[in-house]
Structure formats: structure tokens, C-alpha cells
Design a protein around this motif. Structure first.
Motif, mmCIF file in Angstrom:
data_model
loop_
_atom_site.group_PDB
_atom_site.id
_atom_site.type_symbol
_atom_site.label_atom_id
_atom_site.label_comp_id
_atom_site.label_asym_id
_atom_site.label_seq_id
_atom_site.Cartn_x
_atom_site.Cartn_y
_atom_site.Cartn_z
ATOM 1 N N ALA A 1 -2.654 -9.207 13.117
ATOM 2 C CA ALA A 1 -2.348 -7.878 12.863
ATOM 3 C C ALA A 1 -2.219 -7.135 14.268
ATOM 4 C CB ALA A 1 -3.923 -7.320 12.286
ATOM 5 N N VAL A 2 -2.739 -7.469 15.164
ATOM 6 C CA VAL A 2 -2.424 -7.105 16.492
ATOM 7 C C VAL A 2 -1.094 -7.287 16.945
ATOM 8 C CG1 VAL A 2 -2.955 -7.447 18.972
ATOM 9 C CG2 VAL A 2 -5.026 -7.344 17.479
ATOM 10 N N VAL A 3 -0.397 -8.543 16.632
ATOM 11 C CA VAL A 3 0.890 -8.887 16.901
ATOM 12 C C VAL A 3 1.865 -7.759 16.109
ATOM 13 C CG1 VAL A 3 2.772 -10.331 17.211
ATOM 14 C CG2 VAL A 3 0.546 -11.000 17.887
ATOM 15 N N VAL B 1 -3.968 -9.101 3.219
ATOM 16 C CA VAL B 1 -3.994 -7.685 2.770
ATOM 17 C C VAL B 1 -4.532 -6.883 3.683
ATOM 18 C CG1 VAL B 1 -4.632 -5.958 1.041
ATOM 19 C CG2 VAL B 1 -3.438 -7.967 0.320
ATOM 20 N N ILE B 2 -5.872 -7.484 4.134
ATOM 21 C CA ILE B 2 -6.763 -6.734 4.992
ATOM 22 C C ILE B 2 -5.876 -6.761 6.426
ATOM 23 C CG2 ILE B 2 -8.715 -6.951 6.480
ATOM 24 C CD1 ILE B 2 -10.194 -8.282 4.058
ATOM 25 N N ALA B 3 -5.419 -7.882 6.779
ATOM 26 C CA ALA B 3 -4.721 -7.661 8.152
ATOM 27 C C ALA B 3 -3.474 -6.888 7.993
ATOM 28 C CB ALA B 3 -4.244 -9.357 8.488
ATOM 29 N N THR C 1 -1.099 -1.436 9.125
ATOM 30 C CA THR C 1 -0.340 -0.429 8.703
ATOM 31 C C THR C 1 -1.213 0.963 9.135
ATOM 32 O OG1 THR C 1 0.633 -1.555 7.226
ATOM 33 C CG2 THR C 1 0.486 1.018 6.660
ATOM 34 N N LEU C 2 -2.617 1.003 8.983
ATOM 35 C CA LEU C 2 -3.500 2.020 9.447
ATOM 36 C C LEU C 2 -3.049 2.661 10.672
ATOM 37 C CD1 LEU C 2 -5.359 4.019 7.823
ATOM 38 C CD2 LEU C 2 -7.255 2.199 8.593
ATOM 39 N N VAL D 1 -7.022 -16.156 0.507
ATOM 40 C CA VAL D 1 -5.717 -16.027 1.210
ATOM 41 C C VAL D 1 -5.234 -14.735 1.241
ATOM 42 C CG1 VAL D 1 -3.855 -16.887 2.027
ATOM 43 C CG2 VAL D 1 -5.508 -18.525 1.566
ATOM 44 N N LEU D 2 -4.859 -14.321 -0.003
ATOM 45 C CA LEU D 2 -4.298 -13.163 -0.312
ATOM 46 C C LEU D 2 -4.965 -11.947 0.156
ATOM 47 C CD1 LEU D 2 -1.705 -11.813 -1.464
ATOM 48 C CD2 LEU D 2 -3.141 -11.632 -3.528
#
Length: 517
Positions: free
Chosen positions: A188-190, A232-234, A239-240, A227-228
Motif C-alpha cells: 500500500a505504501v509503495v 482490497v484493504i491495501a 486509494t483513500l 487473500v482478496l
């Protein structure tokens, strides 16, 4: 099951060194965990560095220079009005210039390094699927693809965002095959970092949604939800975090009004320019190998896991950008904006070469690509390779003539129009090559670029600033070959006591030298 991703194994033939073919040498290189990516990355870096400073800078690179050679505070002020989409890249290049000083090499070297990093990451990505030889082949193919050669010598963010596109995909594969909260956080950070560097990297994350959907459908029911959900969370968190930035960038969308609408030329953009720059022969060979590579990746259940990664990133960015351009009032598709898909192009082409039934055919395919790449490299390293600019020649000419002038000679410059770019003037030459114009008088300058809150300076009319010619023994007019300003300017200068002594045309600029009678 040892991991969530299905693996494909491959036996490596044992041969005596004296009889090894080039493909078998690549097999041998691929066995070394550190040596393989480092070697492939070094080769890609060296290819990008060949003649890297020879092509003259052009408009986009001049934009990088004028943005990043101002102070940190002035750069921040400028980004409030224009080019926020390039903010992180400008910060990086500004830091480079503060460390080593500005030069065309310092401007372009980060892109060459990024190409090397992307090639190394290609090797690591293929290794995740136990396809080490494919990774080596693809990394070397990536290095010689025309679009890669172009971005490796371009002082813009394309090469850096391409390396990040591979990195974020590698992180996705690892997070799925070796699930951990830490890996998903890094992913997510990358993603956030990559999209701030170049917002179009978000299209890679959209492609990842297709990859995840394919994997989810092929996984045992017990593994699907976890996994999905993690992806989705990441992706959703990224996106947020990115939403305010994307909205702010959207408010500056007027700066991409230069992007053309869908037309007959779009087919050429897609077929040739987006992957193969200006080489139509390379495009024909490349697309054939892409088709063969796609078939090779889809032929077995094991290799389909790799296909689920490569093929979406290969096609989704272009499809989305073309669709938005065709069906909305936003024109977003440009061939260079999908340069970040080049590693996945290379991996698909590499899959075709690696699949060829006879090693001689694979060697011939590599030789054909290399034979097509060499002349393209030569063309991309010509002085006028970038939008037919020859600014380095203009600077060299003015610098050489000034060196012959008597010590203490005062030189004035009248900067005229710039072809294709109405917001800038020919002063872009002095941003790109400042040494040749050091100490000159800018006759029509009103507000310097660094103080204008925009990329370019603010100018006045020549007739209102003729007093700045007082004391000047030499005056140059540097102006576009379009919108000819030579007759009117010559008339003004003759009235001020100057005579024309030389006139040259260099690509898209006229260079006139006047001396006081």
C-alpha cells in the motif's frame, strides 16, 4: 500447497562451457540469485547511458530544469498552480541537483539508473514463478526495446515510474504467495509513493484487480476470502490516502490540453509508438512475439498464474486511457504515458523466446531484436532526436562566438517564439544550457520564471524595453522558424544602431547575431 501461487519448474541442461549457446549462457546466469539481477540491471543501465547527453534537451526536459533549479520555496509555490502531478519527481531531481549540480547528465542519469533497477526487478518478478531464465531474457529484451531506450535518456519521471510499476507488482505477488500484514502494508505504501510520483501508476493497480480476480477464481474456497480481502484493504487504503492528491491534480488538468483526440493517427500510436517508439519494423516483430508469448503463457495451468500478472498490466492502461479519451471530454491517452507497461511487454516477449522449441530459434529471435534495436538506439541518440530540437547546437554556437568577443563585451539576448509551445519562449535554451548565456542581458524579461509561480517567465514587448540595449555591443535574436520575428526585430535593432552580421537556422530555431555599428 507450498504457496498461493502455482509454480512452474524447468530443468536446465548441463552442457560443457565450450558448447554453450547464448540461451544456455543465460540459463547459467539465471542460477545466481544476486548475480543475475545485478548483471541484467547493469546491462540495461549501460545501454541507457550510451550517448545519453548527445541528444539536445527539449521542451519537457526544459520544464524539469526550470522547475527544479529554483529554490525549494519557489518550487512549492509553482506546484500550487501547475505540474503538481510531477511534484515528487521534481523534489527528487531538485535534491540531485543540490547534491551534484545541474547538467544534462545529472538530469538524465536518474532515468538510466531507474531503467537498470527495472530490469533487475524483472528478473526478481520472473523468479517468483520459478522462471529465472525468462527473467534474464526479459530483462535484456527490456533494455533494448525502443521505448525503454527513449525513457532511459529522458529527464522526466517515466523511467522511475516504470521501475515502481514492476516493484509494486513484485510486492503483490509476494504478498499473495507469502501472506503477511507487513507485506500488504508495504504494498500500500509503495502504491501511494508510485502514484504521487506519476499518477498513471494507478492504472497498474487497476490491472492488479483483474489479476486478483483471476487468482481468486482459481484458488480453493478456503483461501479466497483472506487473500482478496487483504488486497482490497491495501488497495482501498492507498486509494483513500491518494484521493486528495488526485483531486488536486485533476484541478490542473488544463495543462494536458496538448493531448490529441482519437484519430487515424491513434492506430499508429498504439501499434508503433507506445512500445516501439518510431520503429515500425520493430513493431511488427514485437507484436508477433507478444502474440506468441501470450499463447505460451496461457498454454499450461502453471504458467497461467504468470499470465494473470502480465497480460492485465500489458493491456489495461492503454484500454482505459483510450476509452476515457474516446468517450469523455478528457483526452488522456499519450503513447509515452503507457511506458510503465514496458517491463510486462518485455516479459511477454521473453516468454515467447523462452518457449521456442529449438534454442537456435530463440537465438535468432534475440539476434533479430538486437539488430532492430541498434539502429533505433542510433536514431534516439542523434542531436535532434527529441522533437527536432538542436538547443545544444544553439548554445555551442553562441558560446563559441562570445568566446571570440573582446573581454568585457556586453551581450544582449532577445528570446523569441518557441515552435509548438506558445506558453514558453526560446529562453528554454538558456535553461537547458545556461553556461553559454551567463552574464547576458535578457532584453524583454519582466518576471523571472522562479518568481512567476509558473514554469516559464513573463515577458514584455521588445518596443517597451529597448533601453536595455544601451551599452550592449552584441545582440542575439533566437527565435522559432515559425511566426517569423526576424524582419520586425531587425528593423528595431537597426534603429538602435545594430547591423546584422550572421544568421543561421538550427533545426527549429533561427539564430541571428547583431553588432553595434
Amino acid at each position: 500447497m507450498t504457496g498461493l501461487l502455482e509454480r512452474e519448474t524447468r530443468s536446465i541442461p548441463i552442457v560443457t562451457p565450450s558448447r554453450r549457446t547464448p540461451i544456455e549462457v543465460l540459463d547459467a546466469v539465471s542460477r545466481h540469485r544476486a548475480f543475475a539481477p545485478l548483471t541484467v540491471g547493469a546491462v540495461a543501465l549501460l545501454v541507457s547511458l550510451i550517448g545519453i547527453t548527445r541528444p539536445s534537451l527539449w521542451y519537457d526536459e526544459a520544464a524539469t530544469v526550470t522547475a527544479t533549479t529554483r529554490s525549494w520555496a519557489q518550487l512549492w509555490d509553482m506546484l500550487q498552480t501547475v505540474d503538481a502531478v510531477h511534484a515528487l519527481y521534481y523534489f527528487i531531481i531538485h535534491a540531485v541537483f543540490e547534491l551534484v549540480g545541474y547538467s544534462p547528465l545529472a538530469l538524465r542519469a536518474p532515468s538510466a539508473i531507474a531503467v537498470g533497477a527495472a530490469a533487475a526487478l524483472i528478473v526478481l518478478l520472473a523468479r517468483e514463478f520459478r522462471r529465472p531464465t525468462l527473467g534474464v531474457i526479459a530483462g535484456l529484451v527490456f533494455a533494448i526495446l525502443p521505448r525503454t531506450i527513449w525513457m532511459g535518456g529522458e529527464g522526466r519521471s517515466f523511467a522511475l515510474s516504470t521501475a515502481l510499476a514492476v516493484l509494486v507488482t513484485l510486492l503483490l505477488v509476494r504478498a499473495v504467495s507469502r501472506p503477511s500484514t507487513r507485506l500488504w502494508i508495504v504494498y500500500a505504501v509503495v502504491v501511494v509513493f508510485s502514484c504521487v510520483l506519476f499518477v498513471y501508476v494507478a492504472l497498474v493497480v487497476v490491472a492488479h484487480a483483474i489479476t486478483m480476480a483471476v487468482w481468486w477464481l482459481r484458488r480453493p474456497p478456503a483461501l479466497r476470502g483472506t487473500v482478496l480481502r487483504d488486497w482490497v484493504i491495501a488497495a482501498g487504503s492507498a486509494t483513500l490516502v491518494l484521493s486528495p492528491f488526485i483531486l488536486f491534480v485533476r484541478s490542473q488538468a488544463a495543462q494536458v490540453q496538448w493531448i490529441p483526440e482519437i484519430s487515424k493517427r491513434t492506430l499508429d500510436y498504439v501499434f508503433v509508438k507506445q512500445f516501439f517508439f518510431d520503429s515500425e519494423p520493430f513493431a511488427w516483430v514485437g507484436w508477433i512475439l507478444l502474440a506468441v508469448g501470450a499463447v505460451a503463457l496461457l498454454r499450461t495451468a502453471a504458467s497461467r498464474s504468470l499470465a494473470a500478472v502480465l497480460l492485465p498490466v500489458l493491456v489495461v492502461p492503454s484500454i482505459i486511457l483510450l476509452g476515457i479519451t474516446a468517450f469523455t471530454d478528457m483526452d488522456l491517452y499519450s503513447p509515452r504515458y503507457v511506458a510503465l507497461t514496458m517491463p510486462f511487454v518485455a516479459l511477454t516477449i521473453g516468454a515467447a523466446i523462452d518457449w521456442l522449441p529449438r534454442r537456435r530459434l530463440a537465438v535468432l529471435a534475440i539476434a533479430a531484436l538486437l539488430g532492430l534495436a541498434i539502429p533505433q538506439l542510433g536514431e534516439l541518440r542523434e542531436v535532434e532526436a527529441k522533437q527536432n530540437t538542436a538547443w545544444s547546437m544553439v548554445a555551442d554556437t553562441v558560446g563559441a562566438e562570445r568566446a571570440l568577443d573582446a573581454p568585457g563585451t556586453t551581450t544582449a539576448i532577445i528570446w523569441g517564439n518557441l515552435k509548438r509551445h506558445p506558453l514558453a519562449t526560446a529562453r528554454v535554451v538558456s535553461y537547458a544550457y545556461p553556461a553559454a548565456f551567463e552574464g547576458t542581458v535578457d532584453v524583454t524579461l519582466e518576471t523571472p520564471a522562479a518568481e512567476s509561480y509558473r514554469l516559464w517567465e513573463k515577458r514584455g514587448k521588445l518596443a517597451e524595453h529597448l533601453d536595455r540595449l544601451d551599452g550592449a555591443e552584441v545582440t542575439y535574436l533566437i527565435t522559432s522558424i515559425t511566426r517569423d520575428r526576424r524582419p520586425a526585430t531587425t528593423e528595431f535593432l537597426e534603429a538602435e544602431g545594430f547591423r546584422l552580421v550572421s544568421s543561421e537556422t538550427m533545426a527549429d530555431l533561427n539564430v541571428l547575431r547583431f553588432e553595434r555599428r
